[in-house]
Design an enzyme around this catalytic site. Structure first.
Site, PDB file in Angstrom:
ATOM      1  N   GLU A 280     -79.965 -10.195 -54.239  1.00  0.00           N
ATOM      2  CA  GLU A 280     -79.482 -11.564 -54.401  1.00  0.00           C
ATOM      3  C   GLU A 280     -80.338 -12.631 -53.714  1.00  0.00           C
ATOM      4  O   GLU A 280     -80.368 -13.767 -54.176  1.00  0.00           O
ATOM      5  CB  GLU A 280     -78.039 -11.665 -53.866  1.00  0.00           C
ATOM      6  CG  GLU A 280     -77.032 -10.798 -54.597  1.00  0.00           C
ATOM      7  CD  GLU A 280     -76.685 -11.337 -55.969  1.00  0.00           C
ATOM      8  OE1 GLU A 280     -76.798 -12.561 -56.181  1.00  0.00           O
ATOM      9  OE2 GLU A 280     -76.320 -10.533 -56.846  1.00  0.00           O
TER      10      GLU A 280
ATOM     11  N   SER B 173     -13.370  12.170 -48.207  1.00  0.00           N
ATOM     12  CA  SER B 173     -12.936  12.656 -46.892  1.00  0.00           C
ATOM     13  C   SER B 173     -13.862  12.241 -45.756  1.00  0.00           C
ATOM     14  O   SER B 173     -13.484  12.352 -44.580  1.00  0.00           O
ATOM     15  CB  SER B 173     -12.812  14.181 -46.921  1.00  0.00           C
ATOM     16  OG  SER B 173     -11.782  14.572 -47.803  1.00  0.00           O
TER      17      SER B 173
END
Length: 784
Positions: free
Chosen positions: A88, A470
């Site tokens: 780059e 229960s």
């Protein structure tokens, strides 16, 4: 005339200087007052997703449009920087933000060819563009880009510019920055990247969506070769490295978010809670880190236990015929593997089950293809269980051959059992929930809202309002202890009939047998419905409901009649777990906590100790709602549920510090077990999302309890037992187990019992009737 001519060069020079000075002043003014300031770049926030972690630092979830993990200069490999510079910006370390020679070369190339074949933009100019400018192509933008790049170079070091570049750049597939790209394409950290992988990533920024290795592998490979050639040209790699990297096959594949711990129900709970507290627009972009109370190890055990329990239930009820088929195989055609893999990939995994395509069926084994392309064999040991499902209480006879079970082209699911090998499975139609709480402060340590979040994100831990059956009885018994009853009090376990508005209610015990006069301790251990209804009737609903409410239950949503004794109200698994935590911690109500702390991107703490009900808490000590004595006796009563009651299977854990209660509702639609010691309270619930019978034999002790046992076996491994000390307000006395009265000296069958101080029963009267276990009791004429 000659004098005037002599003045002309001076005038021209002065005019040129004036013009240049004016341009400089205008440029300086434009740069300083019109263009953005550069100083904030050092601290400019990048979009970093919300991340949620367990208490031990494992990533649970990530939310945000941009996947980004920030990286520091010291973590950037030297080869990565060289790859970027070679490709780059070869003069990165020599220019001041703008490479004028590069711009000149690019301009000449445009004049010669009419096309832009060379860049001219530097790394610094790319940083300026990415942080400050729009993507439009215009002379004005380019001019601004040049000025900003120059300003950036005046304020920041080259290393700081590189860090900004590598953290900001878009890399395709929602990956922003080099760290996210390394994870997305290779499932690695930046430090783990090889030279070919570095070259590939360095080449992506030119066209992230078009030449990444997933979208266009041919172009991406060519771009990688270009990067490698530039690195070799500049002497960053030698010829051997160049040639080896050039020949390396592409190995990129999509990697999702690197979740380290499976707790998606938890992650979604946290996200929903944070939306209420923080700006939603900032929540997914400011890099917030949430540390939860979840324990990574316990969460793993919870996932395993719930899934194993649901699969065990599913196997007991038979194998359901596969609903999806791959037609080419069913028709006996050739095996198009690529099509088959695509077919499997639509739902490759559900929970711990893996999708598989039956490719061949022999007499006693089946060959299958997995979504990852592997071919495996399911042996008869993994198939023989698969009796055909008829209905919840019926299956066909056991199969004799594999062809009775599956056919070529069937899409099935398999899982690996460490003891039995590869096993055939169906995705369970039943579902469940499992939650673990610390009774000392309410911290949620593990939470599983169902078999698989991505199959069904309904979080049953907090959203499923179901009858507890229960498992709700302990709260009735706790209220009785506060109203003059003791663990030795006798209650009649005999038939009851209620009639109102021409409707008759005949409650029964699960066994449809009666015990007659029975002590409260035994009635709870054996989960006697009729005794509990009589107990509620005698204590009074008006006394019981106010006692129950502080446990965290909404009494407005509970029945105000005797069916309360059978758990006919509706609660969530988390609510029931919170209620049991009171017995485990000595009498304190604690609110569930899921968020330990919230940090911003800098690690600064924004909030600590947040309950899931939306409040922050500075103190972890809960509010006392029952006495220490009540909690101690209840813990002892619930211990006997395991010692000789409905949860006797838990004795296999070989511990003496465990207590709990099973629960089964009408028509066996819900199965529960909630159990605890001093450190953990855990609740397992199993049922269908649309309430339906689980099966005639499927009780809490058979369905939910094994899940709890499986979890506790792992969670308590290596942990010493801890039994709380006996409170000063508790005394121990010997009683006659038949009558509940104090035993006389030397009585052979006397047993020890716990009592509040001052509540000891009288010594037994010889005329008092003894309990007649299993005998028939005539229905009293006057029931209530």
């Amino acid at each position: 005339m000659s004098a005037q001519r002599k003045k002309h060069p001076f005038i021209r020079l002065s005019t040129l200087v004036a013009i240049l000075g004016t341009l400089f002043l205008l440029g300086f003014f434009y740069s300083e007052w019109i263009l953005p300031k550069i100083e904030p770049l050092r601290d400019m926030p990048l979009q970093v997703p919300l991340r949620i972690f367990s208490r031990d630092g494992k990533l649970i979830g990530e939310y945000g449009q941009e996947r980004r993990s920030l990286i520091q200069r010291k973590s950037l490999p030297d080869l990565l920087i060289k790859a970027l510079i070679a490709t780059e910006d070869q003069r990165f370390y020599d220019h001041n933000g703008v490479d004028f020679w590069g711009l000149l070369r690019a301009a000449i190339e445009i004049i010669k060819t009419g096309q832009k074949t060379q860049g001219g933009g530097t790394i610094t100019m790319q940083v300026a563009r990415n942080f400050f400018l729009s993507p439009e192509r215009s002379f004005t933008r380019k001019f601004n880009e040049i000025l900003l790049a120059w300003k950036i170079e005046q304020k920041l070091t080259k290393d700081e510019i590189l860090v900004l570049y590598f953290n900001k750049i878009y890399m395709g597939y929602r990956a922003y920055g080099i760290s996210a790209a390394a994870q997305v394409y290779y499932g690695k950290t930046v430090a783990q990247l090889t030279l070919p992988e570095i070259a590939m990533l360095a080449g992506i920024p030119k066209a992230p969506s078009a030449i990444n290795p997933l979208a266009n592998p041919i172009e991406a490979k060519a771009r990688r070769a270009h990067v490698l050639e530039r690195m070799f040209h500049h002497g960053f790699i030698d010829e051997e490295q160049f040639q080896k990297a050039l020949q390396t096959p592409l190995n990129a594949s999509y990697h999702g978010i690197p979740i380290e711990m499976e707790a998606p129900y938890v992650a979604e709970m946290v996200r929903n809670e944070l939306i209420k507290r923080y700006n939603p627009e900032e929540l997914y972009t400011k890099g917030y880190r949430v540390i939860t109370t979840i324990d990574g190890e316990l969460q793993r055990y919870a996932n395993q236990a719930l899934r194993a329990g649901l699969l065990a239930y599913d196997r007991r009820h038979g194998f359901r015929k596969p609903e999806e088929f791959f037609e080419p195989l069913q028709k006996g055609e050739s095996f198009p593997k690529e099509m088959a893999l695509a077919f499997l990939g639509k739902k490759a995994r559900v929970g711990n089950l893996y999708a598989a395509l039956v490719s061949e069926v022999l007499e006693k084994e089946v060959t299958v293809l997995l979504a990852n392309g592997k071919t495996l064999t399911v042996p008869w040991e993994g198939l023989s269980w698969a009796k055909r499902y008829v209905h919840v209480d019926a299956q066909d006879p056991p199969p004799q051959t594999a062809s009775e079970i599956v056919s070529p082209g069937d899409k099935i699911y398999v899982y690996l059992d460490k003891n039995l090998g590869l096993q055939l499975a169906s995705i369970p139609t039943v579902n469940g929930a499992f939650v673990v709480l610390s009774p000392s402060d309410g911290s949620l340590l593990a939470l599983v809202g169902g078999f698989d979040y991505f199959e069904n994100n309904y979080n049953r831990v907090v959203q499923a309002k179901r009858q507890p059956g229960s498992s709700f009885k302990p709260f009735i018994y706790s209220a009785a202890l506060e109203n003059g009853y003791t663990a030795a009090s006798i209650i009649n376990d005999a038939p009851l009939v209620f009639e109102e508005d021409n409707k008759i209610w005949r409650p029964e015990n699960y066994t449809r047998e009666f015990s007659g006069p029975i002590r409260l301790r035994e009635a709870l251990a054996k989960s006697r419905n009729l005794a509990t209804i009589r107990l509620l009737q005698q204590v009074g609903i008006s006394r019981v409901l106010p006692h129950i409410k502080p446990f965290g239950f909404s009494t407005e949503q509970l029945p105000h009649d005797l069916s309360l004794a059978l758990g006919s109200g509706e609660v969530t698994p988390l609510e029931l777990t919170r209620g049991f935590a009171v017995f485990a911690n000595g009498g304190y109500r604690v609110d569930p906590i899921l968020i330990q702390r919230v940090e911003n991107a800098k690690g600064e703490v924004l909030e600590e100790i947040a309950s899931i009900e939306g409040t922050s808490r500075g103190s972890q000590k809960g509010t006392r709602i029952i006495s220490e004595e009540n909690a101690y006796v209840m813990r002892s009563l619930l211990k006997d549920v395991i010692t000789y009651g409905t949860a006797y299977r838990a004795k296999s854990l070989g511990r003496h510090d465990l207590s709990g209660k099973t629960g089964t509702t009408n028509d066996h639609a819900d199965a529960w077990f909630v159990g605890f010691n001093s450190n953990l309270v855990a609740c397992a619930w199993v049922g269908f999302d649309a309430p339906a019978p689980l099966g005639e034999l499927e009780t809490g002790g058979r369905v939910a309890l094994p899940i709890w046992i499986s979890f506790m076996k792992n969670a308590l491994r290596g942990r010493s037992e801890h039994t709380p000390p006996q409170p000063s307000g508790i005394v121990v006395a010997k009683i006659d187990p038949q009558t509940g009265w104090l035993a006389k000296g030397g009585e052979q069958d006397a047993i020890f019992e716990l009592f509040y101080k001052g509540s000891l029963p009288q010594q037994k009267n010889e005329e008092e009737p003894k309990s007649s276990k299993g005998s028939w009791f005539k229905i009293p004429e006057q029931l209530f």
